[in-house]
Design a protein around this motif. Structure first.
Motif, PDB file in Angstrom:
ATOM      1  N   UNK A 180      -4.843  18.475 -13.141  1.00  0.00           N
ATOM      2  CA  UNK A 180      -5.451  19.560 -13.905  1.00  0.00           C
ATOM      3  C   UNK A 180      -6.167  19.062 -15.159  1.00  0.00           C
ATOM      4  N   UNK A 181      -7.402  19.512 -15.323  1.00  0.00           N
ATOM      5  CA  UNK A 181      -8.169  19.239 -16.538  1.00  0.00           C
ATOM      6  C   UNK A 181      -8.042  20.476 -17.428  1.00  0.00           C
ATOM      7  N   UNK A 182      -7.764  20.256 -18.701  1.00  0.00           N
ATOM      8  CA  UNK A 182      -7.611  21.379 -19.629  1.00  0.00           C
ATOM      9  C   UNK A 182      -8.914  21.602 -20.382  1.00  0.00           C
ATOM     10  N   UNK A 183      -9.359  22.855 -20.379  1.00  0.00           N
ATOM     11  CA  UNK A 183     -10.498  23.299 -21.172  1.00  0.00           C
ATOM     12  C   UNK A 183      -9.962  24.274 -22.205  1.00  0.00           C
ATOM     13  N   UNK A 184      -9.987  23.867 -23.463  1.00  0.00           N
ATOM     14  CA  UNK A 184      -9.513  24.742 -24.528  1.00  0.00           C
ATOM     15  C   UNK A 184     -10.546  25.840 -24.751  1.00  0.00           C
ATOM     16  N   UNK A 185     -10.048  27.059 -24.862  1.00  0.00           N
ATOM     17  CA  UNK A 185     -10.890  28.249 -25.009  1.00  0.00           C
ATOM     18  C   UNK A 185     -10.418  28.956 -26.267  1.00  0.00           C
ATOM     19  N   UNK A 186     -11.197  28.888 -27.330  1.00  0.00           N
ATOM     20  CA  UNK A 186     -10.702  29.332 -28.620  1.00  0.00           C
ATOM     21  C   UNK A 186     -11.739  30.070 -29.449  1.00  0.00           C
ATOM     22  N   UNK A 187     -11.247  30.875 -30.368  1.00  0.00           N
ATOM     23  CA  UNK A 187     -12.126  31.523 -31.337  1.00  0.00           C
ATOM     24  C   UNK A 187     -12.164  30.727 -32.636  1.00  0.00           C
ATOM     25  N   UNK A 188     -11.328  29.693 -32.744  1.00  0.00           N
ATOM     26  CA  UNK A 188     -11.196  28.914 -33.975  1.00  0.00           C
ATOM     27  C   UNK A 188     -12.166  27.744 -33.993  1.00  0.00           C
ATOM     28  N   UNK A 189     -13.250  27.900 -34.706  1.00  0.00           N
ATOM     29  CA  UNK A 189     -14.239  26.834 -34.830  1.00  0.00           C
ATOM     30  C   UNK A 189     -13.919  26.011 -36.073  1.00  0.00           C
ATOM     31  N   UNK A 190     -13.854  24.699 -35.914  1.00  0.00           N
ATOM     32  CA  UNK A 190     -13.624  23.816 -37.049  1.00  0.00           C
ATOM     33  C   UNK A 190     -14.281  22.471 -36.775  1.00  0.00           C
ATOM     34  N   UNK A 191     -14.496  21.718 -37.826  1.00  0.00           N
ATOM     35  CA  UNK A 191     -15.133  20.411 -37.643  1.00  0.00           C
ATOM     36  C   UNK A 191     -14.209  19.429 -36.928  1.00  0.00           C
TER      37      UNK A 191
END
Length: 157
Positions: free
Chosen positions: A77-88
């Motif tokens: 399994x490859x994990x794709x993080x799906x988030x609303x938290x944008x950071x550098x």
């Protein structure tokens, strides 16, 4: 048989939105859904997905912690993080956890299908520009820098 996808998010409305977007690829199967990191680990073991769409902020165990644990399992399994938290630091944080990419929820309609396709083909996805070749990458004077960058990011072996 198509690729199997596990959706992990504690909000039903987000999981519904992902299901709606994924209808554009009928060859992909949503093999299951999880509502927190612990649930994601259990379902990854039992369902053997090709890709996991993983939220970060969830009850019981965060998506970053779950990604670390799933990476230790050495499954396909490859994990794709799906988030609303944008950071550098987002790309670095998800890579260190073992994820192969991320998509911001604000850009899901634009990026989610491309990101999943990229991960299913063995690549990484750290934003839409990560898949494009720039003039700087083609510049022969930049080869050493790009090789070091590629090795660090896992693009070259």
């Amino acid at each position: 048989m198509g690729s199997k996808i596990l959706i992990v998010d504690d909000h039903e409305v987000v999981r519904q939105g992902i299901r709606t977007i994924l209808r554009a690829r009928p060859q992909w199967e949503i093999c299951g859904e999880a509502v927190n990191g612990r649930d994601a680990i259990e379902k990854t073991r039992s369902l053997d997905p090709d890709v996991i769409i993983m939220d970060i902020t969830m009850p019981e165990m965060s998506g970053i912690e779950a990604t670390r644990e799933i990476s230790k399992l050495k499954l396909r399994a490859a994990v794709l993080v799906f988030t609303m938290h944008e950071s550098k630091n987002l790309a670095t944080t998800v890579q260190e956890a073992g994820a192969r990419g991320f998509v911001l929820k604000a850009h899901a309609a634009r990026d989610l299908l491309d990101a999943l396709e990229t991960l299913m083909n063995g690549g990484t996805f750290f934003g839409p520009d990560s898949q494009k070749t720039s003039k700087a990458k083609e510049d022969p004077g930049n080869r050493s820098f790009m090789l070091r960058t590629s090795l660090r990011l896992g693009w070259a072996s």
